[in-house]
Design an enzyme around this catalytic site. Structure first.
Site, PDB file in Angstrom:
ATOM      1  N   HIS A   1      12.240  -2.152  -4.699  1.00  0.00           N
ATOM      2  CA  HIS A   1      11.198  -2.274  -5.691  1.00  0.00           C
ATOM      3  C   HIS A   1       9.785  -1.704  -5.272  1.00  0.00           C
ATOM      4  CE1 HIS A   1      10.339  -6.585  -4.987  1.00  0.00           C
ATOM      5  NE2 HIS A   1       9.082  -6.387  -5.081  1.00  0.00           N
TER       6      HIS A   1
ATOM      7  N   HIS B   1       2.101  -9.995   1.141  1.00  0.00           N
ATOM      8  CA  HIS B   1       3.020  -9.091   1.754  1.00  0.00           C
ATOM      9  C   HIS B   1       2.436  -7.800   1.461  1.00  0.00           C
ATOM     10  CE1 HIS B   1       4.288  -9.740  -2.255  1.00  0.00           C
ATOM     11  NE2 HIS B   1       5.662  -9.787  -2.086  1.00  0.00           N
TER      12      HIS B   1
ATOM     13  N   HIS C   1       8.273 -16.557  -7.652  1.00  0.00           N
ATOM     14  CA  HIS C   1       8.774 -16.506  -6.709  1.00  0.00           C
ATOM     15  C   HIS C   1       8.393 -17.963  -5.960  1.00  0.00           C
ATOM     16  CE1 HIS C   1      10.266 -12.352  -6.814  1.00  0.00           C
ATOM     17  NE2 HIS C   1       9.004 -11.902  -7.176  1.00  0.00           N
TER      18      HIS C   1
ATOM     19  N   GLU D   1       7.982  -3.755 -10.056  1.00  0.00           N
ATOM     20  CA  GLU D   1       7.475  -5.384 -10.251  1.00  0.00           C
ATOM     21  C   GLU D   1       6.054  -5.098 -10.664  1.00  0.00           C
ATOM     22  OE1 GLU D   1       6.923  -7.681  -6.791  1.00  0.00           O
ATOM     23  OE2 GLU D   1       7.526  -9.605  -8.033  1.00  0.00           O
TER      24      GLU D   1
ATOM     25  N   TYR E   1      10.457  -8.102 -13.354  1.00  0.00           N
ATOM     26  CA  TYR E   1      11.145  -6.821 -12.782  1.00  0.00           C
ATOM     27  C   TYR E   1      11.590  -6.253 -13.641  1.00  0.00           C
ATOM     28  CZ  TYR E   1      10.853  -8.921  -7.956  1.00  0.00           C
ATOM     29  OH  TYR E   1      10.482  -9.375  -6.820  1.00  0.00           O
TER      30      TYR E   1
ATOM     31  N   HIS F   1       2.773  -3.409  -3.055  1.00  0.00           N
ATOM     32  CA  HIS F   1       3.686  -3.400  -1.712  1.00  0.00           C
ATOM     33  C   HIS F   1       5.119  -2.779  -2.359  1.00  0.00           C
ATOM     34  CE1 HIS F   1       4.759  -7.193  -3.972  1.00  0.00           C
ATOM     35  NE2 HIS F   1       5.973  -6.949  -3.414  1.00  0.00           N
TER      36      HIS F   1
END
Lengths: 310, 310, 310, 310
Positions: free
Chosen positions: A217, A202, A249, A268, A258, A155
């Site tokens: 990112h 996501h 997260h 990431e 990251y 993503h």
């Protein structure tokens, strides 16, 4: 039909300022596989478990950032239908068709600019040149992997101004679900949206921020928390600029780290998360919990994470 | 729309011969959460990360096995449409509508028997009573988990005779993809099919075998290979009958362990696998590689895995 | 002084029937590093985190098995003292001194045969040619590792007849602790002994069995349970003969997998265990619990594990 | 004899300002087991895999910090000998004998103040009341663990002025090895020393700093990097003050996270590292690499880590 419409983020095109250094980073450190170069000097990569011809494209430029993301849809008919819907939505600008073959092994693409200023594409066809383990009695992983060796491009997280317009486009026109969001203040003003067209937590995410078309990112999928540690070690061994991690997260529960490519584009690699469904209630984070929402263990944001974009 | 039609296996109803022992197994050892009992004596459970009211149902009976699986679809309209398509497919028998409320917190269900003899249901509504961490600033995992503590009910593996008919029903009528298959002999006669309605590697799988309506296992999702080890330890600490593992499947790449509930129904907990897409080429295993296909490390099947079903 | 006397198993010399195949196995699959060959055709290896010149030696022979193990002691004075103590113990036969240099980079060795028929050596000096990461600002792991890539040679398990004599020698003369044992029957007849000269759970172990001087396995240290999975995958990818695993031992708690080199010598790679101290109570396993003691998850022994030795 | 002399850090006594909050932290969050309280109000704890009666002691006081560490030696004779050696070394002050029974289940202790100002004790006897899994056919881990659930108290890191004197005492009188060190400037002035009396990478460590007798952290042993993640999650779930992590140390290679008890005493839980031997070359870090030496991934120190001590 089960997974229909927009299937996944199929490619991301990034601008880099030193192509050789960038290629070295994306192959040796990140561990993508170079699959092609074209006469425009673009370099095409895939991750080892991806079937389609390419997923990451690098282009030499004077400044870093993202040119566009491309989304694969389930069929040529869907491409026509969604192109029409997007065009007629009143939410996009600068629509155009890119001819088949402009990306190698790829059919025609419908391009448009979304309310946050980012350029997106839809396409229905890219040759399935195959993943590294093949499809006949495959081994679970291939020999010869290098670096962090993610299995997939997963993503992007993007920063832009008109978050509401972009969310409306992705949810109402393109059929995405809102997996998670961050809201601010008593009015619960939405400042971040994590959008899924699949069971992934996501497929793209957006943060509200004053400038259009900023890139935060591109993210790549690892198998597990030990691979995040190995990635962190590789970052240090190779003196790669780190942003933050290893950590978790709060948003998505992902285990993450990251870092930056040589041009300053943030990468990431992550593992974990959960299985999203469109009928799952949206997870809402309030801005007083933004620290743990982003970096669950530190429970506060680092300055670079908020301000450094390309 | 992205994830449409059949969303997921929403419930499985298992017959057990000693309900108290079974409840102890599914709560203390496996680590599901009991959410309800009804006046028929059925006990309803969910895993900690599931939003809907229940996913596993136990029923006292004289012999073990599976009564039926239920599949959640994306809307009431889809339920009507798919019920019609299934009925008209010529592939199913014994169709009926089960009234709303027959399962607590659940709408009406369309029930039918598939070519391999298993009973399946479609339904569009089950109350989202919520997962254990909630949806507002959630923690990544809840306190108070017990046993192996899977996050979700994931899939079933079923044995039956008319594999071709069942695969035709799931792929052509219900919109599933064939993620992986096993074929035998030079004619590549299909003997196993792993079917997905999502990005999961399988939502249900079938093995060809002479008898109708046999149950091989119900499977639950763990986060990682360390949780598989913890599950293996729990199996030994509690003197639970083990089938095989910890190991990896060649098929799906999953990291897995199998064991039996007190009535002899097989359970699996697993982690890993990969992200499936409907445009991904089907992975094919040939029967000379059936050993590593099933148990990648041992590269041979154990007798119980093939012959013990309920 | 803290760690004194016998420090560790410093080398093991194995007989192999096809040296080229064996070298390929120990370098490419297991992942040791070849450091030398001598004019007798012996090949010397080390693991990446070992300081001393070599730890594993292969010798071409007509049958597989172990020639001898060598133990590093803390000083030349200790070597002289322990050589005398061993000679005078009445427990050993065939004592001799091997000249310095007979192993490359290695001082003189005192050789003797223990009551179970195995040949052991003590030595005080081997050149510290250094581990792969060095000792100045080292990285946590080196680049270019191959195969399972254990960090160290860890221990051997040996089968022999006079277990009592060997345990007496190791505990009373050489200062080892009895970390764990297996006892049989109401008389608690000792049938297995796991002996430590360090904080490791075992530096050598012995199983009582009628024949003298049998070799069960040489074991190498991995970091964690994920590396055991990777090792298991490598075993399958390379079609290496597997014995059993991945699983956990009850004895030592270690996470483990067993396999065979091309000559039939058994190898183990493992992770985990606990920190042993000489004042820790000995862990005792009774023979009715021999199954979980050896293979904690399966809770029963496989025939090969008991009967196949070299 | 193999492991002789000083065996391990056997206890650490910490001052806390609110005993109830501290007990809640060390039992529910860290996951130690309370084993006793005495008439002075001290609370005694052990970790689940420790045989001896206690390893951590909390005492109510007006300010946080460490009262003393106690070291178990292998025998009463060693205790007498080392007490004499220490007393005669010219390196310690304030020597005294503490009567048997002053700590419950513990023999007499020889107490002294080392050049960095810290109080240390030697003792030879503490009742082996047993670990949580026992020593007869034990399970690999006990039921009912809480919080991070380390298996052992592992080491302390202490700050003080006369680093050279303290290192001389530990290496020349008490027989420790210098596993790793940090040196500054072209003269390679030693500013940190990591000392081992065992195969552990460190049993105690010292940092040079102007003030005497400062406490940086007490550290507890976890099994693996996933347990470090779980610990990090628990820190956030319980709103415990975090210092830094999860990350890896360059020094020792350990996988680690730091946090504070309610009185501000720093705790560490960690996994990994390597097997140390007294004949292993000392690892040297130069001060220009102090960042990665301490926090390998961030490659820079956080202010709190350097300045916050109790």
């Amino acid at each position: 039909m089960a997974l229909t419409g927009v299937l996944r983020p199929g490619h991301v095109v990034l601008r880099v300022m030193d192509l050789d250094k960038a290629v070295a980073h994306y192959t040796d450190a990140l561990g993508l596989i170079e699959v092609a170069r074209d006469d425009k000097g673009r370099v095409f990569f895939k991750a080892w478990d991806e079937a389609d011809h390419h997923s990451v494209v690098l282009r030499q430029a004077d400044e870093a950032g993202m040119d566009y993301m491309g989304w694969k849809v389930d069929s040529a008919a869907t491409l026509e239908r969604l192109a029409g819907d997007v065009k007629n939505s009143g939410l996009v600008t600068d629509t155009s068709w890119i001819a088949a073959g402009e990306h190698p092994h790829t059919g025609k693409r419908f391009r448009f600019t979304i309310p946050t200023g980012h350029v997106m594409e839809l396409y229905a066809q890219k040759d399935a040149t195959g993943c590294s383990t093949g499809y006949l009695n495959p081994e679970p992983w291939p020999d010869g992997l290098k670096g962090m060796a993610p299995s997939r491009f997963d993503h992007c997280l993007l920063y832009g101004d008109d978050l509401d317009g972009t969310v409306k486009l992705f949810t109402e026109v393109l059929g995405f679900g809102l997996a998670e969001e961050v809201v601010a203040g008593p009015e619960k003003f939405r400042i971040a949206a994590f959008l899924s067209c699949s069971n992934k937590v996501h497929d793209v995410a957006f943060i509200r921020q004053p400038m259009k078309n900023k890139f935060h990112h591109a993210s790549f999928l690892l198998d597990n928390w030990y691979e995040v540690l190995k990635a962190a070690d590789i970052i240090s061994k190779r003196k790669i600029s780190i942003d933050l991690g290893p950590t978790r997260h709060g948003i998505t529960r992902g285990e993450t780290i990251y870092f930056f490519d040589p041009s300053g584009n943030r990468n990431e690699v992550f593992a974990g998360g959960y299985i999203y469904y469109p009928d799952k209630p949206t997870v809402t984070w309030t801005d007083d919990q933004l620290g743990p929402a982003i970096f669950y263990h530190d429970r506060k944001l680092n300055e670079a994470f908020l301000s450094v974009v390309t």
